[in-house]
Design an enzyme around this catalytic site. Structure first.
Site, PDB file in Angstrom:
ATOM      1  CD  GLN A 191     -48.133  45.388 -18.714  1.00 19.48           C
ATOM      2  OE1 GLN A 191     -49.819  44.863 -18.743  1.00 19.48           O
ATOM      3  NE2 GLN A 191     -48.368  46.515 -18.761  1.00 19.48           N
ATOM      4  CG  PHE A 222     -48.518  42.853 -24.928  1.00 16.49           C
ATOM      5  CD1 PHE A 222     -48.024  43.577 -25.966  1.00 16.49           C
ATOM      6  CD2 PHE A 222     -48.649  41.807 -25.315  1.00 16.49           C
ATOM      7  CE1 PHE A 222     -46.210  42.465 -26.698  1.00 16.49           C
ATOM      8  CE2 PHE A 222     -46.926  40.873 -25.937  1.00 16.49           C
ATOM      9  CZ  PHE A 222     -46.494  41.005 -26.807  1.00 16.49           C
ATOM     10  CD  GLU A 226     -51.898  50.952 -17.269  1.00 16.39           C
ATOM     11  OE1 GLU A 226     -51.358  50.206 -18.508  1.00 16.39           O
ATOM     12  OE2 GLU A 226     -51.972  52.022 -16.679  1.00 16.39           O
ATOM     13  NE  ARG A 304     -50.828  57.048 -22.990  1.00 12.94           N
ATOM     14  CZ  ARG A 304     -50.081  57.551 -23.518  1.00 12.94           C
ATOM     15  NH1 ARG A 304     -49.437  58.312 -24.222  1.00 12.94           N
ATOM     16  NH2 ARG A 304     -49.097  58.108 -22.040  1.00 12.94           N
ATOM     17  NE  ARG A 336     -46.014  47.673 -28.054  1.00 11.57           N
ATOM     18  CZ  ARG A 336     -45.221  46.030 -29.137  1.00 11.57           C
ATOM     19  NH1 ARG A 336     -45.428  45.092 -29.081  1.00 11.57           N
ATOM     20  NH2 ARG A 336     -43.557  46.781 -28.863  1.00 11.57           N
ATOM     21  CG  PHE A 338     -53.133  53.439 -21.933  1.00 13.16           C
ATOM     22  CD1 PHE A 338     -53.028  52.128 -21.569  1.00 13.16           C
ATOM     23  CD2 PHE A 338     -54.085  55.498 -21.693  1.00 13.16           C
ATOM     24  CE1 PHE A 338     -53.835  52.458 -19.793  1.00 13.16           C
ATOM     25  CE2 PHE A 338     -53.895  54.824 -20.709  1.00 13.16           C
ATOM     26  CZ  PHE A 338     -54.456  53.501 -19.852  1.00 13.16           C
ATOM     27  CB  THR A 433     -52.246  60.940 -19.614  1.00 14.67           C
ATOM     28  OG1 THR A 433     -53.122  59.399 -19.261  1.00 14.67           O
ATOM     29  CG2 THR A 433     -51.598  60.806 -21.154  1.00 14.67           C
ATOM     30  CB  ALA A 502     -47.030  55.128 -19.756  1.00 17.45           C
ATOM     31  CD  GLU A 705     -48.027  52.614 -25.406  1.00 15.91           C
ATOM     32  OE1 GLU A 705     -47.058  53.119 -23.936  1.00 15.91           O
ATOM     33  OE2 GLU A 705     -49.000  52.462 -24.515  1.00 15.91           O
TER      34      GLU A 705
HETATM   35  N1  MTE Z   1     -43.039  44.292 -25.672  1.00 15.20           N
HETATM   36  C1  MTE Z   1     -42.930  43.098 -25.284  1.00 15.20           C
HETATM   37  N2  MTE Z   1     -42.098  42.282 -25.860  1.00 15.20           N
HETATM   38  N3  MTE Z   1     -43.640  42.356 -24.171  1.00 15.20           N
HETATM   39  C2  MTE Z   1     -44.873  43.226 -24.044  1.00 15.20           C
HETATM   40  O1  MTE Z   1     -46.080  42.995 -23.254  1.00 15.20           O
HETATM   41  N4  MTE Z   1     -45.690  45.664 -23.588  1.00 15.20           N
HETATM   42  C3  MTE Z   1     -45.942  47.303 -24.195  1.00 15.20           C
HETATM   43  C4  MTE Z   1     -44.610  47.751 -24.996  1.00 15.20           C
HETATM   44  N5  MTE Z   1     -44.025  45.927 -25.439  1.00 15.20           N
HETATM   45  C5  MTE Z   1     -44.972  44.493 -24.470  1.00 15.20           C
HETATM   46  C6  MTE Z   1     -43.855  45.228 -25.172  1.00 15.20           C
HETATM   47  C7  MTE Z   1     -46.502  47.737 -23.786  1.00 15.20           C
HETATM   48  S1  MTE Z   1     -48.585  48.208 -23.839  1.00 15.20           S
HETATM   49  C8  MTE Z   1     -45.869  48.808 -23.065  1.00 15.20           C
HETATM   50  S2  MTE Z   1     -46.924  49.805 -22.424  1.00 15.20           S
HETATM   51  C9  MTE Z   1     -44.667  48.467 -22.681  1.00 15.20           C
HETATM   52  O2  MTE Z   1     -43.617  48.030 -23.872  1.00 15.20           O
HETATM   53  C10 MTE Z   1     -44.270  48.942 -21.197  1.00 15.20           C
HETATM   54  O3  MTE Z   1     -42.906  49.072 -21.251  1.00 15.20           O
HETATM   55  P1  MTE Z   1     -41.597  49.745 -21.819  1.00 15.20           P
HETATM   56  O4  MTE Z   1     -42.341  51.302 -21.423  1.00 15.20           O
HETATM   57  O5  MTE Z   1     -40.801  49.318 -20.695  1.00 15.20           O
HETATM   58  O6  MTE Z   1     -41.749  50.527 -23.563  1.00 15.20           O
HETATM   59  N1  HPA Z   2     -49.886  55.028 -20.697  1.00 15.56           N
HETATM   60  C1  HPA Z   2     -50.771  53.849 -19.971  1.00 15.56           C
HETATM   61  N2  HPA Z   2     -50.700  53.603 -18.917  1.00 15.56           N
HETATM   62  C2  HPA Z   2     -51.902  54.159 -18.110  1.00 15.56           C
HETATM   63  C3  HPA Z   2     -51.676  55.973 -18.402  1.00 15.56           C
HETATM   64  C4  HPA Z   2     -51.148  56.234 -19.794  1.00 15.56           C
HETATM   65  O1  HPA Z   2     -50.867  56.930 -20.316  1.00 15.56           O
HETATM   66  N3  HPA Z   2     -52.280  56.877 -17.715  1.00 15.56           N
HETATM   67  C5  HPA Z   2     -52.615  55.735 -16.738  1.00 15.56           C
HETATM   68  N4  HPA Z   2     -52.236  53.906 -17.050  1.00 15.56           N
HETATM   69 MO1  MOS Z   3     -48.965  49.519 -22.351  1.00 13.68          MO
HETATM   70  S1  MOS Z   3     -51.400  49.775 -22.528  1.00 13.68           S
HETATM   71  O1  MOS Z   3     -48.932  51.454 -21.516  1.00 13.68           O
HETATM   72  O2  MOS Z   3     -48.935  48.680 -20.744  1.00 13.68           O
END
Ligand code: MTE
Ligand code: HPA
Ligand code: MOS
Length: 768
Positions: A191, A222, A226, A304, A336, A338, A433, A502, A705
């Site tokens: 990620q 998920f 990261e 968080r 997801r 966090f 954050t 995030a 999330e």
């Molecule tokens: N959805 C799918 N299908 N696969 C993933 O790995 N990760 C989740 C969420 N939805 C995830 C997902 C997490 S932890 C986050 S932070 C967000 O997607 C990241 O993507 P976005 O910032 O585009 O929402």
């Molecule tokens: N969310 C997700 N990932 C992160 C964050 C947060 O607030 N800060 C640093 N990595």
């Molecule tokens: Mo999502 S836990 O911020 O990758």
């Protein structure tokens, strides 16, 4: 618009790490992990392994060409263990062989002698022994010490949540390919391409400009990728740097489960005070976060948790403290939500405790305390609240009064089946954050055939961000989506990316795409104004044509692009976006850390089989604050997935480490995840459409999330069903609520009796 990946996904044509054709001479790496959770390495014997067929080299910390360090926030994580091992599975050596199987066979021949040290698995033990990774933090609003006097009712308790395995379908892995002059091209299932690049730079000693991390997509992250993709990428890159050969490591599921961190388990103490009218006057909470053996992202996750400790409620007096506790488990990491879900569970437990003790429905307390616009969060930001709007709309739309009535009559009519419902409001802050991470870049090229290539820092991991980026470009140019292609995410094209995390990926990268496209549009308009001999402000681009006012001209997109090229006008743009107005002062624990909050309310409805302790999820009905969704199909998918993942965490997914720090739930036979049978029979999603301006892209609020936290309602719905069967039972706040725990609670058996004697029931008379 459909997800642009859907047709290659269903045809099996989408490219993941394991689909990349291998270059001749590729070596396969496999890590040898520590067999014990804590100790000092006295000797490491590689001789037998080195003579195994196909083995080319075995790397240890002595071979690290840069710094033996990959810790991101705190430098406390060696790439390869030197003398001290801190968790089971901690990489000690990296075997390189001609085939994957040969590398795995050789790993089995490595022997290590480790002098054991005491193992800590419990965060409270760690805290008591002073094993903290960073200083504890406290958020304060009002004055809790003085506020208890104003409370008519005060309740205290303990609430525990367990970890959660990410179980992305694609396991962790990387493929490093040597380039001329020491450069390395790295395919990584990450990620955070820049996080990988930094870890490789630090451990190899190569400058960042030599490392191209290239990501097409992930089979899920998920949060688990990261930070924790770094290790495998850095190992492959190190081997490539030393051997000048392509090196691939794609973890087997069991390696992935054993060696990587998970959602942080938390153990927490709470104290809640309410007045006569059931207004929450004061809340005190202490979180013990089980961080595992290294910092990883734990300090940020802990932060968080504090930010979300009051969920969607306004509480005038709050003291919330969190400890980041070092234990001998694999370093726990982003998942997801966090840390937000862990914080929210505790306030919901406190409200449930108050409700159960006072004999009122928890929803009465919840509804009375929802925040309103202008209310202050414990960290100083003022709410722009949709909490009441979501709650009220859910009550009306789903006719919750009738559902309540039906549940009561079902429970009166049935002995061995009981229903339970719970409402779960959610309020989740959007932005990293860590303020500095809230920036993104995009690179847009318009080619002379009129096609468009878009690169951003966003990583597609199934959440549909590439589709959204494509929409932004197509809409800003007013061209057919088919003209736009999302390129892979590469650190050569986009530098210094924040991880896709995030929930802010679409907001940050989408704004950058919008800025880049707008700049190109402005240049194209100037070209059109010139050839048409009109003023720029008379011109618009609509559906691939230049319009003069509402009159369509014969200047179509491709012709205009060619004309711009002929006039030597740039058809490319690199743009930068950073979220305005956010700030945070960690010395005061006050500020305005979030661009905005996402709100929602879920109703969860369950039926418990009171003979077996098993249960069914009847329905989850949601009103969700989307702002103005730019892609309702993708956003619905995110909500459905988040709900099911949240229910899994709260009900069936049980991460088990034994006292020696060894993972017992190390396979899908011992770790139960939601399958199609455990998906709620009904998931209803309704949109709260709002008109206010916000900092989201196209006013389409982040959705990744927040929906996971609707799943917390499942825990409390199960509790209510159990209490309908046995109103005097005591149920510890200890998620997940597995069928085993449901059964114990139904018949009021103290689980401590079982745990006290290592799996055998002590003092329990089974009769009748
Ligand atoms: N959805 C799918 N299908 N696969 C993933 O790995 N990760 C989740 C969420 N939805 C995830 C997902 C997490 S932890 C986050 S932070 C967000 O997607 C990241 O993507 P976005 O910032 O585009 O929402
Ligand atoms: N969310 C997700 N990932 C992160 C964050 C947060 O607030 N800060 C640093 N990595
Ligand atoms: Mo999502 S836990 O911020 O990758």
């Amino acid at each position: 618009m459909k997800n642009i990946d859907s047709s290659t996904h269903v045809r099996g044509e989408s490219i993941y790490l394991d689909d990349i054709p291998l270059i001749r001479g590729t070596l396969f790496g496999v890590a040898f992990g520590s067999p014990v959770a804590h100790g000092i390495i006295r000797s490491l014997d590689l001789t037998e392994a080195e003579t195994m067929p196909g083995v080319v080299r075995i790397l240890t910390y002595k071979d690290v060409t840069g710094e033996n360090q990959i810790g991101g926030i705190v430098p406390d994580e060696p790439l390869l263990a030197e003398h001290h091992v801190h968790y089971c599975g901690m990489p000690i050596a990296f075997v390189l062989a001609e085939t994957d199987n040969e590398a795995r066979a050789a790993v089995k021949k490595i022997t290590v002698t480790i002098e054991p040290l005491p193992v800590i698995t419990d965060p409270r033990d760690a805290q008591a022994k002073g094993e903290l990774i960073v200083r504890p933090r406290t958020f304060r609003l009002g004055e809790t010490a003085a506020a208890w006097e104003q409370c008519t009712y005060i309740f205290e308790g303990v609430a525990d949540t367990n970890g959660q395995e990410h179980l992305y379908i694609e396991t962790q892995g990387a493929y490093a390919i040597p380039q001329e002059n020491n450069g390395i091209k790295l395919y990584s299932s990450t990620q955070g391409p820049t996080a990988v690049q930094r870890a490789v730079t630090k451990s190899s000693g190569l400058p960042m400009h030599q490392i191209d991390v290239d990501v097409t997509r992930l089979g899920g992250g998920f949060g688990g990728k990261e930070d924790q993709a770094n290790m495998w990428a850095a190992l492959c890159a190190l081997a490539t740097h030393i051997l000048k050969k392509p090196v691939k490591y794609s973890l087997h599921r069991l390696e992935d489960m054993a060696m990587t961190g998970k959602r942080h388990p938390y153990s927490s103490d709470f104290k809640i005070g309410l007045d006569n009218d059931l207004k929450i006057i004061a809340y005190e909470v202490t979180f013990y976060q089980n961080a595992g053996a290294a910092a990883d992202l734990s300090p940020a996750v802990m932060e968080r948790t504090l930010f979300h400790c009051t969920n969607s409620y306004f509480i005038p007096n709050v003291t919330a403290t969190a400890f980041c506790c070092r234990t001998n488990l694999p370093p726990n990491t982003a998942f997801r939500g966090f840390g937000g879900p862990q914080g929210m569970f505790v306030i919901e437990a406190a409200i449930a405790k108050a409700a159960e003790s006072l004999g009122v429905d928890a929803a009465v307390i919840q509804a009375k305390n929802l925040n309103k616009t202008g209310d202050e969060f414990p960290y100083g930001q003022k709410a722009e609240s949709e909490a009441h709007a979501c709650w009220t709309k859910a009550e009306e739309l789903y006719d919750i009064e009738t559902i309540r009535h039906n549940v009561a009559s079902f429970n009166a009519a049935n002995v061995l089946y009981k229903k339970g419902i719970a409402l779960m409001p959610v309020c989740f802050g959007i932005s990293f954050t860590n303020t500095r991470m809230n920036q993104a870049r995009a690179l847009v090229h318009v080619y002379t055939d009129g096609s468009v290539g878009v690169s951003t820092g966003a990583v597609e991991m199934g959440q549909g961000v590439n589709t959204k980026m494509l929409q932004v470009a197509a809409q800003t140019f007013s061209i057919q989506p088919e003209r736009v292609k999302l390129q892979s995410t590469s650190t050569y094209r986009i530098a210094n990316t924040s991880p896709s995390a995030a929930s802010a990926t679409a907001d940050l990268n989408g704004r950058a795409v919008q800025i880049a496209c707008t700049d190109i549009v402005n240049r194209l308009k100037a070209v059109a104004a010139d050839v048409l001999q009109v003023r720029v402000d008379e011109i618009s681009l609509q559906d691939e044509y230049i319009y003069l006012g509402d009159k369509k001209t014969d200047w179509y997109w491709q012709r205009l692009v060619m004309e711009a090229y002929a006039k030597r006008v740039s058809l490319s743009e690199h743009a930068h976006y950073s979220t305005p107005d956010i700030h945070y002062d960690a010395t005061k624990e006050k500020g305005h850390p979030f661009a905005y909050h996402v709100y929602g309310t879920a109703l969860v409805d369950v039926t418990v089989d009171c003979l077996r302790g098993t249960y069914e999820m009847e329905a989850v009905k949601v009103v969700h604050d989307f702002g103005a969704s730019m892609n309702p199909m993708i956003d619905r998918g995110q909500i459905e997935g988040g709900i099911v993942q949240g229910i899994g965490w709260m009900t069936m997914e049980e991460v088990v480490f034994d006292k020696s720090g060894r993972l017992r739930s190390n396979a899908l036979s011992t770790y139960k995840v939601p399958d199609i049978y455990s998906v709620p029979k009904e998931i209803a999603i309704n949109f709260l459409e709002t008109q206010q301006d916000n900092l989201a892209i196209f006013r389409s609020k982040a959705v990744g999330e927040p929906p996971l936290m609707y799943g917390i309602g499942a825990y409390f719905a199960l509790r209510n069903a159990i209490l309908a069967f046995n109103p005097t039972t005591t149920i510890p706040f200890d998620a997940p609520m597995t069928p085993e725990k449901v059964l114990l609670a139904l018949y009021d058996v103290n689980p401590a009796l079982i745990l006290a004697n290592d799996q055998t029931v002590k003092g329990l008379e089974v009769t009748g």
